[in-house]
Design an enzyme around this catalytic site. Structure first.
Site, PDB file in Angstrom:
ATOM      1  N   GLU A  92       0.826  -1.205   0.000  1.00 40.43           N
ATOM      2  CA  GLU A  92       0.000   0.000   0.000  1.00 40.43           C
ATOM      3  C   GLU A  92       0.864   1.260   0.000  1.00 40.43           C
ATOM      4  OE1 GLU A  92      -4.002  -1.835   1.856  1.00 40.43           O
ATOM      5  OE2 GLU A  92      -2.940  -0.402   3.086  1.00 40.43           O
ATOM      6  N   CYS A 105       3.457   8.580   1.009  1.00 38.26           N
ATOM      7  CA  CYS A 105       3.894   7.677   2.078  1.00 38.26           C
ATOM      8  C   CYS A 105       4.148   6.316   1.435  1.00 38.26           C
ATOM      9  CB  CYS A 105       2.783   7.609   3.129  1.00 38.26           C
ATOM     10  SG  CYS A 105       3.117   6.419   4.438  1.00 38.26           S
ATOM     11  N   CYS A 112       5.729  -6.627   7.981  1.00 39.68           N
ATOM     12  CA  CYS A 112       6.784  -6.118   8.853  1.00 39.68           C
ATOM     13  C   CYS A 112       7.063  -7.144   9.947  1.00 39.68           C
ATOM     14  CB  CYS A 112       6.341  -4.799   9.495  1.00 39.68           C
ATOM     15  SG  CYS A 112       7.609  -4.071  10.565  1.00 39.68           S
ATOM     16  N   CYS A 116       4.921  -4.680  16.386  1.00 39.85           N
ATOM     17  CA  CYS A 116       4.386  -3.717  17.362  1.00 39.85           C
ATOM     18  C   CYS A 116       2.907  -4.029  17.600  1.00 39.85           C
ATOM     19  CB  CYS A 116       4.564  -2.290  16.857  1.00 39.85           C
ATOM     20  SG  CYS A 116       6.294  -1.912  16.491  1.00 39.85           S
ATOM     21  N   CYS A 119      -0.048  -2.025  15.826  1.00 38.52           N
ATOM     22  CA  CYS A 119       0.066  -1.733  14.396  1.00 38.52           C
ATOM     23  C   CYS A 119      -0.475  -2.880  13.546  1.00 38.52           C
ATOM     24  CB  CYS A 119       1.539  -1.486  14.055  1.00 38.52           C
ATOM     25  SG  CYS A 119       1.841  -1.280  12.300  1.00 38.52           S
ATOM     26  N   CYS A 334      -1.777   6.175   9.503  1.00 41.11           N
ATOM     27  CA  CYS A 334      -0.680   5.432  10.124  1.00 41.11           C
ATOM     28  C   CYS A 334      -1.186   4.155  10.770  1.00 41.11           C
ATOM     29  CB  CYS A 334      -0.061   6.232  11.264  1.00 41.11           C
ATOM     30  SG  CYS A 334       0.587   7.773  10.781  1.00 41.11           S
TER      31      CYS A 334
END
Ligand code: SAH
Ligand code: SF4
Length: 350
Positions: A92, A105, A112, A116, A119, A334
């Protein structure tokens, strides 16, 4: 021989390659201008190259593009793209309009590994790294829609941990800031990391001086360790030390991103320890109200508390901005980036 992806190459590498093939190195400058300034996406369009030069390129390189699998436009005119890679995986990218420019962005990985807990991308795990060309192409794609206002800023705050894919991200930075490439100003490119200390140190020595942002999100090892597993590897003392030693150009600061999670990171005591923690670092704070995902265990802080937190910092001379996330209604804000094949294709535009 498998052809190379030309978009993975820096101009310096292409210049050397031309020399080795008995061509003049400045051909590389011309190719870069076609690709990244004139938006030409095929060899035939490179009209100032001799036929023999073009043939040499055709025999050795390919120019893959990303496919637009889906696109959503937010009420605030942000656009989120689901882009398809050659192997069918998706990433994305988000384009955001501001008052006098656009910001893109970009993602640096599919998924990932950092895990976290707040997230959405972290929940995917790491699927694979992106190549430099796949990073660069996100900017090419987004730029097609950046009409009216120039595309001037790039943030590496999409999917992935950029410093976990260090070499490809550095190559992409070189292409993006190359005067024959996109020619982005180094001051307008920001790389955000969850805090990989050795890579932060190395980044300080790079020739391309992009801005550094660090996702802090907690002001004690207890809280940060709970939110970000990376803190168990590199704790706050190590992180702060590398930031104190980080070579900054005049008037530059390190940005610390700090998520406001209700009852977890948003008390005035947290603000106090934040200031204490960052003593000796040239910094600014970017406060990010948490963007809740449907099944999240966390909540966004109340608006009054967000303002109180920011006011506390400002009153003590700390530069503290509040990030009003763009594209929340399209899950483009975010921590809301998760590529899934099923992304509302019924909402696909264009
Ligand atoms: N992996 C890098 C860059 C991508 S994340 C990093 O962590 O820095 C970009 C930013 O989004 C980080 O500062 C992260 O703390 C923030 N973020 C992640 N999930 C979020 C959420 N649900 N709400 C608000 N911000 C979030
Ligand atoms: Fe990865 Fe950044 Fe999300 Fe952490 S916040 S899981 S490092 S993308």
């Amino acid at each position: 021989m498998t052809p190379h992806n030309l978009k993975d190459w820096t101009r310096a590498r292409l210049r050397d390659w031309f020399s080795e093939h008995n061509e003049r190195p400045f051909r590389a400058d011309q190719v870069f201008t076609w690709l990244y300034q004139k938006n030409v996406s095929d060899w035939d369009g490179m009209s100032n190259l001799a036929k023999s030069t073009r043939q040499l390129l055709i025999d050795n390189f390919h120019l893959p593009r990303l496919t637009r699998v889906a696109e959503r436009v937010s009420q605030d005119d942000s656009r989120k793209y689901l882009l398809g890679l050659q192997d069918g995986k998706t990433i994305e990218t988000v384009l955001m309009p501001h008052h006098d420019h656009h910001t893109v962005c970009v993602s640096s990985q599919v998924g990932c590994a950092m895990g976290c807990s707040f997230c959405v991308t972290g929940k995917m795990g790491l699927i694979r790294n992106l190549s430099a060309g796949e990073i660069v192409e996100q900017v090419v794609e987004a730029r097609r829609d950046a009409t009216g206002l120039p595309l001037r800023n790039i943030v590496f705050m999409g999917m992935g941990e950029p410093f976990h894919n260090y070499d490809q991200v550095m190559t992409a930075l070189e292409i993006l800031t190359d005067e024959y490439g996109f020619n982005f100003s180094q001051r307008r490119v920001t790389v955000s990391t969850s805090g990989l200390v050795p890579q932060i140190r190395r980044f300080g020595q790079e020739r391309v001086k992009a801005n550094l942002a660090i996702s802090l999100n907690g002001s004690s090892d207890t809280v940060r360790g709970r939110l970000m597993p990376v803190n168990k590897r590199y704790n706050l003392a190590q992180l702060v030390q590398v930031c104190q030693e980080f070579p900054l150009e005049a008037r530059k600061r390190i940005t610390f991103e700090y998520i406001l999670l209700k009852g977890i990171t948003d008390s005035i005591d947290d603000a106090k320890s934040l200031i204490r923690l960052l003593h000796g670092v040239k910094f600014k704070i970017n406060l990010i109200p948490f963007n809740a995902a449907p099944d999240s265990e966390y909540q966004r802080s109340d608006w009054e508390q967000i303002q109180r937190f920011q006011r506390y910092l400002l009153d003590r001379g700390v530069v503290a901005t509040l990030r009003i996330s763009k594209g929340q209604d399209i899950q483009g804000a975010c921590g809301q980036l998760r590529s899934e094949q099923g992304l509302a294709v019924e909402e696909e535009v264009g």
